[in-house]
Design a protein around this motif. Structure first.
Motif, mmCIF file in Angstrom:
data_model
loop_
_atom_site.group_PDB
_atom_site.id
_atom_site.type_symbol
_atom_site.label_atom_id
_atom_site.label_comp_id
_atom_site.label_asym_id
_atom_site.label_seq_id
_atom_site.Cartn_x
_atom_site.Cartn_y
_atom_site.Cartn_z
ATOM 1 N N HIS A 187 0.782 -1.268 0.091
ATOM 2 C CA HIS A 187 0.046 0.057 0.022
ATOM 3 C C HIS A 187 0.816 1.416 0.011
ATOM 4 N N ALA A 188 0.396 2.280 -0.771
ATOM 5 C CA ALA A 188 1.320 3.311 -1.165
ATOM 6 C C ALA A 188 0.978 4.479 -0.284
ATOM 7 N N PRO A 189 1.738 5.562 0.090
ATOM 8 C CA PRO A 189 1.028 6.656 0.747
ATOM 9 C C PRO A 189 0.096 7.377 -0.189
ATOM 10 N N PRO A 190 -0.911 8.138 0.401
ATOM 11 C CA PRO A 190 -1.695 8.755 -0.359
ATOM 12 C C PRO A 190 -1.313 9.921 -1.289
ATOM 13 N N HIS A 191 -1.804 10.236 -2.371
ATOM 14 C CA HIS A 191 -1.650 11.311 -3.348
ATOM 15 C C HIS A 191 -0.325 11.401 -4.049
ATOM 16 N N LEU A 192 -0.104 9.908 -4.763
ATOM 17 C CA LEU A 192 0.839 9.831 -5.534
ATOM 18 C C LEU A 192 0.480 9.816 -7.027
ATOM 19 N N PRO A 193 0.751 10.933 -7.854
ATOM 20 C CA PRO A 193 0.129 10.986 -9.158
ATOM 21 C C PRO A 193 0.815 10.056 -10.164
ATOM 22 N N ASN A 194 0.129 9.456 -11.157
ATOM 23 C CA ASN A 194 0.520 8.615 -11.822
ATOM 24 C C ASN A 194 1.487 7.592 -11.580
ATOM 25 N N PRO A 195 1.435 6.902 -10.533
ATOM 26 C CA PRO A 195 2.520 6.103 -9.866
ATOM 27 C C PRO A 195 2.955 4.746 -10.952
ATOM 28 N N SER A 196 4.042 4.326 -10.800
ATOM 29 C CA SER A 196 4.609 3.159 -11.451
ATOM 30 C C SER A 196 4.749 2.299 -10.142
ATOM 31 N N LEU A 197 4.582 0.939 -10.667
ATOM 32 C CA LEU A 197 4.921 -0.135 -9.472
ATOM 33 C C LEU A 197 5.576 -1.193 -10.127
ATOM 34 N N SER A 198 6.634 -1.792 -9.199
ATOM 35 C CA SER A 198 7.508 -2.567 -9.569
ATOM 36 C C SER A 198 7.353 -4.106 -8.360
ATOM 37 N N TRP A 199 7.469 -4.942 -8.861
ATOM 38 C CA TRP A 199 7.665 -6.138 -7.688
ATOM 39 C C TRP A 199 8.870 -7.089 -8.105
ATOM 40 N N SER A 200 9.821 -7.296 -7.057
ATOM 41 C CA SER A 200 10.892 -7.948 -7.360
ATOM 42 C C SER A 200 10.771 -9.207 -6.187
ATOM 43 N N PHE A 201 11.484 -10.404 -6.451
ATOM 44 C CA PHE A 201 11.668 -11.418 -5.429
ATOM 45 C C PHE A 201 13.188 -11.711 -5.112
ATOM 46 N N THR A 202 13.531 -12.033 -3.885
ATOM 47 C CA THR A 202 14.821 -12.793 -3.707
ATOM 48 C C THR A 202 14.801 -13.790 -2.968
ATOM 49 N N ASN A 203 15.557 -14.819 -3.376
ATOM 50 C CA ASN A 203 15.647 -16.114 -2.570
ATOM 51 C C ASN A 203 17.009 -16.525 -2.777
ATOM 52 N N ARG A 245 6.997 -23.626 -0.698
ATOM 53 C CA ARG A 245 8.223 -23.178 0.122
ATOM 54 C C ARG A 245 9.551 -23.135 -0.476
ATOM 55 N N LEU A 246 9.884 -23.950 -1.601
ATOM 56 C CA LEU A 246 11.194 -24.132 -1.826
ATOM 57 C C LEU A 246 11.346 -23.092 -2.980
ATOM 58 N N GLU A 247 10.474 -22.765 -3.698
ATOM 59 C CA GLU A 247 10.628 -21.653 -4.648
ATOM 60 C C GLU A 247 10.206 -20.486 -4.413
ATOM 61 N N HIS A 248 8.993 -20.362 -3.607
ATOM 62 C CA HIS A 248 8.595 -18.952 -3.333
ATOM 63 C C HIS A 248 8.744 -18.395 -1.654
ATOM 64 N N GLY A 249 9.336 -19.058 -1.024
ATOM 65 C CA GLY A 249 9.662 -18.505 0.447
ATOM 66 C C GLY A 249 10.830 -17.558 0.058
ATOM 67 N N GLY A 250 10.660 -16.551 0.492
ATOM 68 C CA GLY A 250 11.916 -15.657 0.434
ATOM 69 C C GLY A 250 11.476 -14.029 0.655
ATOM 70 N N VAL A 251 11.933 -13.141 -0.115
ATOM 71 C CA VAL A 251 11.633 -11.662 0.125
ATOM 72 C C VAL A 251 10.954 -11.106 -0.994
ATOM 73 N N TYR A 252 10.009 -10.474 -0.906
ATOM 74 C CA TYR A 252 9.179 -9.948 -1.863
ATOM 75 C C TYR A 252 9.463 -8.094 -1.649
ATOM 76 N N THR A 253 9.743 -7.555 -2.415
ATOM 77 C CA THR A 253 10.026 -6.262 -2.676
ATOM 78 C C THR A 253 9.071 -5.394 -3.615
ATOM 79 N N CYS A 254 7.881 -4.715 -3.185
ATOM 80 C CA CYS A 254 7.338 -3.845 -3.866
ATOM 81 C C CYS A 254 7.769 -2.208 -3.697
ATOM 82 N N VAL A 255 7.832 -1.672 -4.796
ATOM 83 C CA VAL A 255 8.376 -0.346 -4.949
ATOM 84 C C VAL A 255 7.243 0.596 -5.896
ATOM 85 N N TYR A 256 6.754 1.430 -5.102
ATOM 86 C CA TYR A 256 5.572 2.540 -5.676
ATOM 87 C C TYR A 256 6.669 3.937 -6.189
#
Length: 394
Positions: free
Chosen positions: A254-270, A318-329
């Motif tokens: 969830h992003a802070p309010p009032h972000l005009p035209n945001p972009s979003l990215s998701w990454s995963f580290t395992n 758990r073997l493939e998808h346990g790890g760190v998920y990073t979302c960047v607004y």
């Protein structure tokens, strides 16, 4: 009577001394780019144009009666009848007028590849049959902040977690400030380093030790330009999720309010191997999903603009998808990062969150909370609550 004569002389001197002068002009030149210092005057004959910096002559152009300086193209020196030269080695080959504009009353000076040494007070001086005209230009040089990153790292020396706020190629040195939401008792003690390169631009790195027993904090790093022309903000929130594999999982963002035209990215580290899951840009409404994740993720583009970029994982293991998920607004001068550590335990039974609905044979029925679905879905399908990417025979 003597007092009146004194005031009259003072007034006459003031009018004479200010004749032909204009108010000071303040301009900001961009580091390593060309910059124009404005100067306009009333055209006349026998013009001598001088530019001075800190009262030292750096450029001269002399035009005799009948010469108009229009032999050259815009920004190029004219031929025959013009005596122009840079009179300071710092500006040799870097300072020039616009010769074809001089006859129209334009004596603006162009500086190429501006740097810190070009800061200061400049004076444009035009002497002609019409008299003396002077103009003052105050120049400052800036390499603006173009990006700001905030990440969570493990200290190599002490082994504790710390946040790193960084920006590069900035001039002058910016101001860095840290805060938390909600605010914490006691002051924050960041360690900030600013190193200048050969050209004088600063690489800035500020580190803050992660506070103990404060898992719900949002860390905020703000960078203010030295001239106050820019404010950049980066924030980071960390959370942890413990989950049972093969149960559909929502990873919130969830992003802070009032972000005009945001972009979003998701990454995963395992196992220290980062990988991009998806990217989305709300302005052209374009998204891209990694081939490796197309059969595992669902997200709702319609909610991104309102601040919900949550990601839904379909039957993770758990073997493939346990790890760190990073979302960047990301938006204009603002980024917000959500780091989610997902740990999974082995599946001990039937997935209680997968149920059959009265759907068509090739239709998947989804709700964001439960991810209800029917087997044998089409390879790619738009659903009522989001976009489903290639879930086949789940």
């Amino acid at each position: 009577m003597a007092a009146m004569r004194t005031w009259a002389l003072l007034l006459l001197w003031f009018r004479t001394s200010t004749q032909g002068k204009t108010p000071d002009v303040h301009i900001t030149c961009v580091f390593s780019e060309d910059c124009v210092l404005p100067c306009s005057f009333q055209p006349a004959s026998d013009q001598v144009i001088r530019w001075l910096r800190q009262e030292v002559v750096i450029y001269t152009l002399q035009l005799e009666d009948g010469e108009d300086g229009e032999d050259g193209e815009d920004g190029e020196d004219g031929e025959d009848g013009e005596d122009d030269q840079s009179e300071h080695e710092q500006y040799d080959g870097r300072a020039s007028l616009f010769p074809n504009l001089v006859s129209h009353g334009n004596a603006s000076l162009r500086l190429t590849k501006c740097g810190p040494r070009d800061r200061g007070r400049y004076r444009c001086q035009v002497n002609s049959t019409a008299g003396l005209h002077e103009a003052q230009v105050i120049v400052r040089v800036e390499a603006p902040v173009r990006s700001l990153s905030l990440s969570l790292e493990l200290s190599r020396l002490d082994g504790y977690e710390e946040l790193k706020c960084a920006t590069r190629d900035v001039y002058p040195a910016p101001q860095i400030a840290w805060a938390t939401d909600p605010p914490t008792a006691g002051g924050l003690r960041p360690n900030t380093r600013m190193l200048a390169d050969e050209q004088g631009r600063y690489n800035v790195e500020s580190r803050l030790r992660k506070l103990k027993d404060q898992s719900q904090l949002t860390y905020i790093c703000r960078v203010n330009s030295s001239y106050g022309t820019q404010v950049w903000t980066a924030s980071l929130t960390e959370r942890a999720i413990s989950w049972t594999e093969r149960r559909n999982l929502t990873v919130p963002c969830h992003a802070p309010p009032h972000l005009p035209n945001p972009s979003l990215s998701w990454s995963f580290t395992n196992h220290n191997k980062p990988a991009i899951i998806l990217t989305y840009n709300s302005k052209p409404q374009q998204s891209s999903v990694s081939t490796l994740w197309k059969e595992r993720v669902v997200f709702d583009p319609a909610k991104v603009a309102s601040g919900d970029g949550s990601l839904w994982l379909v039957e993770p293991n758990r073997l493939e998808h346990g790890g760190v998920y990073t979302c960047v607004y990301a938006s204009l001068r603002t980024t917000h990062t959500v780091v989610t550590r997902v740990t999974m335990t082995s599946d001990s039974g039937e997935d209680a969150h997968v149920q059959e609905k009265h759907c068509g044979r090739t239709e998947c029925c989804y709700s964001p909370g439960s991810f209800e679905q029917r087997k044998n879905c089409t390879s790619r399908q738009d659903v009522s609550h989001g976009v489903r990417y290639g879930v086949n025979d789940l």
